[in-house]
Design an enzyme around this catalytic site. Structure first.
Site, mmCIF file in Angstrom:
data_model
loop_
_atom_site.group_PDB
_atom_site.id
_atom_site.type_symbol
_atom_site.label_atom_id
_atom_site.label_comp_id
_atom_site.label_asym_id
_atom_site.label_seq_id
_atom_site.Cartn_x
_atom_site.Cartn_y
_atom_site.Cartn_z
ATOM 1 N N ASN A 172 85.364 48.904 30.750
ATOM 2 C CA ASN A 172 85.447 50.133 29.961
ATOM 3 C C ASN A 172 84.528 51.228 30.500
ATOM 4 O O ASN A 172 84.742 52.416 30.229
ATOM 5 C CB ASN A 172 85.117 49.854 28.487
ATOM 6 C CG ASN A 172 83.703 49.377 28.272
ATOM 7 O OD1 ASN A 172 83.276 48.387 28.865
ATOM 8 N ND2 ASN A 172 82.959 50.057 27.409
ATOM 9 N N HIS A 173 83.526 50.873 31.306
ATOM 10 C CA HIS A 173 82.644 51.892 31.892
ATOM 11 C C HIS A 173 83.201 52.479 33.184
ATOM 12 O O HIS A 173 82.636 53.464 33.678
ATOM 13 C CB HIS A 173 81.242 51.324 32.125
ATOM 14 C CG HIS A 173 80.404 51.321 30.886
ATOM 15 N ND1 HIS A 173 79.463 52.287 30.607
ATOM 16 C CD2 HIS A 173 80.390 50.478 29.837
ATOM 17 C CE1 HIS A 173 78.897 52.033 29.441
ATOM 18 N NE2 HIS A 173 79.445 50.934 28.948
ATOM 19 N N ASP A 213 79.325 41.698 33.472
ATOM 20 C CA ASP A 213 78.790 43.051 33.668
ATOM 21 C C ASP A 213 77.618 43.061 34.651
ATOM 22 O O ASP A 213 76.764 42.173 34.633
ATOM 23 C CB ASP A 213 78.311 43.617 32.333
ATOM 24 C CG ASP A 213 79.432 43.853 31.341
ATOM 25 O OD1 ASP A 213 80.427 43.106 31.374
ATOM 26 O OD2 ASP A 213 79.303 44.786 30.523
ATOM 27 N N HIS A 229 76.290 46.644 35.668
ATOM 28 C CA HIS A 229 75.654 47.865 35.157
ATOM 29 C C HIS A 229 74.555 48.430 36.051
ATOM 30 O O HIS A 229 73.452 48.740 35.600
ATOM 31 C CB HIS A 229 75.123 47.629 33.750
ATOM 32 C CG HIS A 229 76.173 47.703 32.681
ATOM 33 N ND1 HIS A 229 76.912 48.840 32.445
ATOM 34 C CD2 HIS A 229 76.629 46.761 31.801
ATOM 35 C CE1 HIS A 229 77.771 48.615 31.463
ATOM 36 N NE2 HIS A 229 77.628 47.355 31.062
ATOM 37 N N HIS A 278 81.748 42.121 28.765
ATOM 38 C CA HIS A 278 81.745 43.215 27.797
ATOM 39 C C HIS A 278 80.653 43.161 26.731
ATOM 40 O O HIS A 278 80.308 44.182 26.162
ATOM 41 C CB HIS A 278 83.127 43.281 27.130
ATOM 42 C CG HIS A 278 83.411 44.527 26.355
ATOM 43 N ND1 HIS A 278 83.082 45.786 26.800
ATOM 44 C CD2 HIS A 278 84.035 44.706 25.153
ATOM 45 C CE1 HIS A 278 83.488 46.686 25.907
ATOM 46 N NE2 HIS A 278 84.057 46.049 24.909
ATOM 47 N N ARG A 297 83.177 49.587 17.922
ATOM 48 C CA ARG A 297 82.940 50.393 19.118
ATOM 49 C C ARG A 297 83.697 51.717 19.083
ATOM 50 O O ARG A 297 83.405 52.621 19.857
ATOM 51 C CB ARG A 297 83.359 49.623 20.373
ATOM 52 C CG ARG A 297 82.577 48.356 20.652
ATOM 53 C CD ARG A 297 83.123 47.697 21.908
ATOM 54 N NE ARG A 297 82.521 46.415 22.237
ATOM 55 C CZ ARG A 297 81.462 46.248 23.030
ATOM 56 N NH1 ARG A 297 80.876 47.310 23.566
ATOM 57 N NH2 ARG A 297 81.000 45.044 23.303
ATOM 58 N N ASP A 336 82.548 46.812 34.596
ATOM 59 C CA ASP A 336 81.267 47.412 34.207
ATOM 60 C C ASP A 336 80.236 47.272 35.322
ATOM 61 O O ASP A 336 79.216 46.591 35.200
ATOM 62 C CB ASP A 336 80.753 46.835 32.888
ATOM 63 C CG ASP A 336 81.396 47.496 31.674
ATOM 64 O OD1 ASP A 336 82.418 48.200 31.853
ATOM 65 O OD2 ASP A 336 80.884 47.320 30.562
ATOM 66 N N HIS A 338 88.227 42.148 31.058
ATOM 67 C CA HIS A 338 86.897 42.654 30.715
ATOM 68 C C HIS A 338 86.574 42.469 29.239
ATOM 69 O O HIS A 338 85.532 41.921 28.878
ATOM 70 C CB HIS A 338 86.755 44.134 31.067
ATOM 71 C CG HIS A 338 85.397 44.662 30.730
ATOM 72 N ND1 HIS A 338 84.274 44.306 31.428
ATOM 73 C CD2 HIS A 338 84.964 45.485 29.734
ATOM 74 C CE1 HIS A 338 83.202 44.884 30.882
ATOM 75 N NE2 HIS A 338 83.601 45.598 29.853
ATOM 76 N N ASP A 348 76.636 52.623 35.222
ATOM 77 C CA ASP A 348 75.961 53.064 33.989
ATOM 78 C C ASP A 348 74.809 52.135 33.626
ATOM 79 O O ASP A 348 74.777 50.970 33.992
ATOM 80 C CB ASP A 348 76.934 53.165 32.806
ATOM 81 C CG ASP A 348 77.898 54.330 32.931
ATOM 82 O OD1 ASP A 348 77.535 55.332 33.577
ATOM 83 O OD2 ASP A 348 79.017 54.246 32.385
ATOM 84 N N ARG A 349 73.869 52.704 32.884
ATOM 85 C CA ARG A 349 72.701 52.000 32.353
ATOM 86 C C ARG A 349 71.629 51.739 33.412
ATOM 87 O O ARG A 349 70.484 52.112 33.236
ATOM 88 C CB ARG A 349 73.080 50.664 31.700
ATOM 89 C CG ARG A 349 74.172 50.733 30.652
ATOM 90 C CD ARG A 349 73.701 51.355 29.365
ATOM 91 N NE ARG A 349 74.661 51.112 28.285
ATOM 92 C CZ ARG A 349 74.558 51.621 27.076
ATOM 93 N NH1 ARG A 349 73.542 52.401 26.765
ATOM 94 N NH2 ARG A 349 75.474 51.366 26.151
#
Length: 298
Positions: free
Chosen positions: A115-116, A55, A57, A239, A212, A83, A165, A86-87
């Site tokens: 998944n993002h 990731d 991010h 992940h 999750r 990923d 992932h 985001d974040r």
């Protein structure tokens, strides 16, 4: 061989400095990246040597640091496990940099879906709002979402290292099951594609419901069965935040690789990349967070 592009090298230089591309440039870049990536298979067939990354991010300075540690493209080949957004403060620059590198060096960098990389998730965890703030509209976000929907779902290195992932799915027993999936869509709420992006290893045997709310947790017996059926040496996935940068599960059968140091600028973790020379020769390289520059907060 250099891909025919607009000023993609100029885009790479600007994005490495965290400079914003124009909306028209983003549209053109996403279109070219989508054309290249959509021709790649659901299951990428790759060879060593290659460096596996977890990731990111939106932590752009740390992505630049990752390339400093692992070697510049095209001298090193990279597989990213998803990923990208985001974040972090710089999801748009991070993702566009990876797309620009893909357009410039299509055989030296490979991008899996996380998944993002989802229309729904990015509206909750920051990417949508970041694009709206920086561009004044969601048009650029829409261009990026279109590229999310063509990203490959998994990779196989030297026929021995399975990369994904999240993890496994109860409806995927062999690699042909992945090849048969329809990936050109947003991430569904359930099903095999969702499981690949959301599932996690767990010490309990068998399959379990994931906390999750999507995917499954899968135990060592599930991994053993999958490895035997597909004749692989180990599984590499991302992940999950790992404070030590990487973590082995079930002996040396599943490895989690995490490449976002000091995640969310507060977790204090180190990050890693997994440099694979062959399926039996590989090593994790640890790196710390890069210095943060105030202008990145804009």
């Amino acid at each position: 061989m250099k891909a025919a592009t607009c000023d993609v090298e100029g885009h790479i230089e600007k994005l490495m400095r965290c400079e914003k591309l124009k909306e028209s440039q983003v549209k053109d870049l996403c279109s070219k990246a989508k054309e290249i990536i959509s021709k790649e298979a659901n299951l990428l067939i790759l060879s060593t040597p290659i460096t596996i990354c977890g990731d990111i991010h939106g932590q752009l300075p740390d992505l630049v640091e990752l390339f400093s540690v692992g070697g510049a493209i095209p001298w090193s080949t990279y597989l990213f496990l998803g990923d990208y957004v985001d974040r972090g403060y710089n999801s748009i620059e991070t993702y566009l940099l990876l797309l620009a590198l893909k357009v410039r060096y299509p055989n030296r960098i490979f991008l899996l879906r996380g998944n993002h990389e989802s229309r729904e998730i990015t509206q909750v965890y920051g990417f949508y709002d970041e694009v709206l703030r920086k561009y004044g509209s969601i048009t650029v976000w829409k261009y990026c979402v279109e590229t999310f929907n063509v990203l490959s779902l998994a990779a196989l290195i030297d026929s021995k290292v399975f990369c994904v992932h999240g993890g496994l799915s109860p409806t995927i027993e062999v690699f042909d099951d992945i090849k048969a999936l329809e990936r050109y869509q947003d991430v569904p709420h359930s099903g095999a594609m969702t499981d690949l992006l959301w599932s996690d290893p767990d010490e309990q045997a068998g399959w379990g419901m994931s906390p999750r709310g999507a995917g499954y947790i899968y135990g060592p017996d599930v991994v053993d069965r999958f490895m035997v059926q597909n004749n692989i040496a180990f599984i590499a996935r991302a992940h999950q935040l790992v404070l030590e940068g990487f973590k082995w599960h079930f002996g040396n059968k599943v490895i989690t690789v995490w490449s976002a140091p000091n995640y969310c600028y507060r977790c204090g973790n180190v990050a890693s990349i997994l440099e694979v020379e062959s399926y039996s020769e590989y090593f994790a390289t640890i790196f710390d967070a890069a210095p943060q520059v105030r202008l990145l907060l804009r």
